[in-house]
Motif scaffolding. Structure first.
Motif, short mmCIF file in Angstrom:
data_model
loop_
_atom_site.label_atom_id
_atom_site.label_comp_id
_atom_site.label_asym_id
_atom_site.label_seq_id
_atom_site.Cartn_x
_atom_site.Cartn_y
_atom_site.Cartn_z
N HIS B 59 0.82 -1.23 0.00
CA HIS B 59 0.00 0.00 0.00
C HIS B 59 0.86 1.28 0.00
N ASP B 63 -3.75 4.89 -0.63
CA ASP B 63 -4.13 3.52 -0.27
C ASP B 63 -3.52 3.19 1.09
N GLY B 65 -4.36 0.79 3.10
CA GLY B 65 -4.44 -0.62 3.47
C GLY B 65 -5.50 -0.82 4.53
N ALA B 66 -5.33 -1.85 5.34
CA ALA B 66 -6.31 -2.12 6.40
C ALA B 66 -6.09 -1.15 7.55
N GLU B 74 -2.28 0.15 8.00
CA GLU B 74 -1.43 -0.92 7.51
C GLU B 74 -0.20 -0.38 6.79
N LEU B 109 0.88 -1.78 -8.67
CA LEU B 109 1.26 -3.16 -8.37
C LEU B 109 2.20 -3.69 -9.45
N GLU B 110 1.97 -3.31 -10.71
CA GLU B 110 2.85 -3.73 -11.80
C GLU B 110 4.25 -3.15 -11.62
N HIS B 128 2.95 -7.24 4.29
CA HIS B 128 1.62 -6.71 4.64
C HIS B 128 1.25 -7.14 6.05
N ASN B 130 -2.63 -8.06 7.96
CA ASN B 130 -3.93 -8.46 7.43
C ASN B 130 -5.10 -7.63 7.98
N GLY B 131 -6.21 -7.70 7.25
CA GLY B 131 -7.44 -7.04 7.68
C GLY B 131 -8.62 -7.93 7.36
N SER B 132 -9.64 -7.90 8.23
CA SER B 132 -10.78 -8.80 8.08
C SER B 132 -12.08 -8.12 8.45
N PHE B 222 -2.45 -13.03 -6.27
CA PHE B 222 -2.21 -11.62 -5.93
C PHE B 222 -1.54 -10.91 -7.10
N VAL B 223 -2.06 -9.75 -7.45
CA VAL B 223 -1.54 -9.01 -8.59
C VAL B 223 -0.05 -8.72 -8.47
N GLU B 236 1.71 -11.89 5.46
CA GLU B 236 0.64 -11.21 6.22
C GLU B 236 0.91 -11.48 7.69
N PHE B 239 -3.21 -9.50 12.33
CA PHE B 239 -4.37 -8.73 11.83
C PHE B 239 -4.48 -7.38 12.53
#
Ligand SMILES: [Zn+2]
Lengths: 193, 276
Positions: B59, B63, B65-66, B74, B109-110, B128, B130-132, B222-223, B236, B239
């Motif tokens: 991120h 962006d 992230g979480a 994040e 991401l590329e 990263h 994580n996020g939920s 994942f991209v 990850e 969380f």
């Protein structure tokens, strides 16, 4: 009186062929029905002639382990796969009634569902699906498969699901899972029993 | 899969350059001159021979992230941990480290994958937390790329036969300039096995150093991993969406442990598979 018969028969066949062609052409385009279109009188949900319903199976998350648990609900049915799929997804967005957790942001709205001839359902959501999304790879995976598994589980005609946001392909929901492709359902994510 | 890792650091070459000082012992000026010449010759050569580890803090910029309940983001934790991993790797002086971002920006991401390929990276690690949707979600996991049915279809179209070997050869044999700036779609498919080994070794360290629940190694499309032409995983670590784990994640000592786990897993991978 016997001579004109084959000609009449041929004419009848030709007319029939044209009719059949028109019929098929009319149904061939990918979109069968959408909420933006004026619904045909026969399939109109407004016409309370025959109130059909279907048992919809909706997948929500179990808080403990993130497995999908099914909740069944009656939703209005028109018999058209796309219209029914829209009703089922609208119900999924409303969220669970019990102690389960929704995998879609409650702000999300469905724009429409359309279906290709080879069984790929395009589920088009407003950008709230990403803007209100909590992010994280766990959350992204849950969102994608709640949508894909719910559609594929309820409709035999739906083999794969392509998720759109505001009518367009997205690279990811929020930076992880590749979104710009059709997803096969993953029923291993559903809790046993 | 021979030669995927390319050349290692050649210590014999260093010796050949350093040894001749015995001959010139008589003259300080000559020795100094030689030392200067040696330094000038050796330093760039050594740096040139070092392989690159690319670290990708998730991120950044808009962006975030979480997000955690206590307001931590994040993107900040991803960057903090990545910088710690970088410091650990650089201590060993055996590898060069490139971050896909070292401040609060969000490369595509590329581009993140392309940075790995342009640097002829030995390994790519995306960091990263994580996020939920679920408050109870907890634990750490390590991902490597999955080849799902859709990918298989596109792969079949693009590369009819034995793509792995073709890609392998092009990396080992071709002049490095030939592969610069190239981002293959699904280049990662040639490195799935090594990536899974890397994921396993890092996950083992996360389990033993963090005390977080073991969510295991997993595959996902994942991209950021797709186009990477070297072993690549996405870590990850815990969380941020879980308040208990969020408090751990903002703790400096916990971040040090995450970095140490990633670093140790990486070193074990390189020791086992990274030497020719
Ligand atoms: Zn992330």
């Amino acid at each position: 009186m016997k001579k004109p018969r084959p000609i009449l028969f041929a004419l009848l066949l030709a007319v029939l062929a044209v009719l059949v062609f028109w019929f098929i052409r009319g149904f061939a385009p990918e979109r069968i029905a959408g909420p933006g279109e004026a619904p045909s009188p026969a399939a109109s949900p407004e016409a309370p002639v025959s109130k059909e319903t279907m048992k919809a199976t909706l997948f929500f998350l179990r808080d403990d382990d993130g497995m999908f648990i099914a909740e069944t609900r009656d939703v209005p049915s028109t018999g058209s796969v796309t219209a029914d799929a829209e009703a089922v997804l609208a119900e999924l967005i409303k969220g669970p009634t019990g102690g389960l957790v929704s995998a879609l942001p409650p702000e999300t709205k469905l724009r429409q569902v359309f279906l290709t001839k080879d069984g790929i359902a395009y589920a088009d959501f407003t950008k709230d699906l990403t803007a209100a999304h909590p992010s994280g790879s766990d959350a992204e995976t849950a969102t994608v498969y709640a949508i894909v598994d719910t559609l594929a589980f309820n409709f035999k005609a739906i083999k794969k699901v392509f998720i759109l946001v505001d009518g367009e392909e997205r690279e990811t929901l929020n930076g992880h899972l590749t979104l710009n492709r059709a997803f096969l359902p993953d029923f291993t994510l559903i809790a046993k029993s | 899969m021979r030669n995927v890792f390319g050349r290692g650091f050649d210590s014999r070459r260093l010796h050949q350059i350093m040894m001749p000082h015995v001959r010139y012992r008589g003259s300080w000026a000559a020795a100094l001159l030689l030392a200067a010449v040696c330094l000038a010759a050796v330093l760039p050569a050594a740096a040139g021979d070092q392989r690159t580890i690319v670290l990708d803090p998730g991120h950044g910029g808009l962006d975030v992230g979480a997000k955690g309940k206590f307001g931590s983001l994040e993107k900040d934790i991803d960057l903090a941990i990545s910088k710690k991993v970088k410091a650990l790797i650089e201590q060993s002086q055996a590898y060069r480290v490139v971050l896909t971002r070292d401040k609060d920006v969000n490369p595509s991401l590329e581009n993140r994958a392309a940075i790995a390929n342009n640097n002829d990276a030995l390994v790519f690690l995306s960091i990263h937390v994580n996020g939920s949707f679920r408050k109870k979600a907890q634990g750490s996991e390590t991902f490597f790329m999955s080849l799902n049915a859709t990918d298989e279809e596109s792969r079949r179209l693009a590369y009819q036969e034995n793509r792995e070997q073709a890609l392998d050869k092009s990396i080992a044999g071709a002049d490095k300039d030939d592969i610069k700036m190239i981002l293959w779609d699904m280049a990662q498919s040639a490195y799935i096995k090594q990536s899974s080994q890397l994921a396993e070794l890092i996950q083992a360290q996360l389990n033993s150093l963090l005390g977080t629940a073991n969510r295991g190694i997993k595959q996902a499309d994942f991209v950021v991993l797709r186009g990477v032409a070297c072993p690549a995983v996405l870590v990850e670590a815990a969380f941020i969406s879980n308040p208990e784990e969020e408090q751990k994640l903002v703790d400096e000592a916990f971040q040090d442990n995450v970095a140490q786990a990633v670093y140790t897993g990486l070193m074990r991978f390189l020791a086992a598979y990274g030497k020719n």
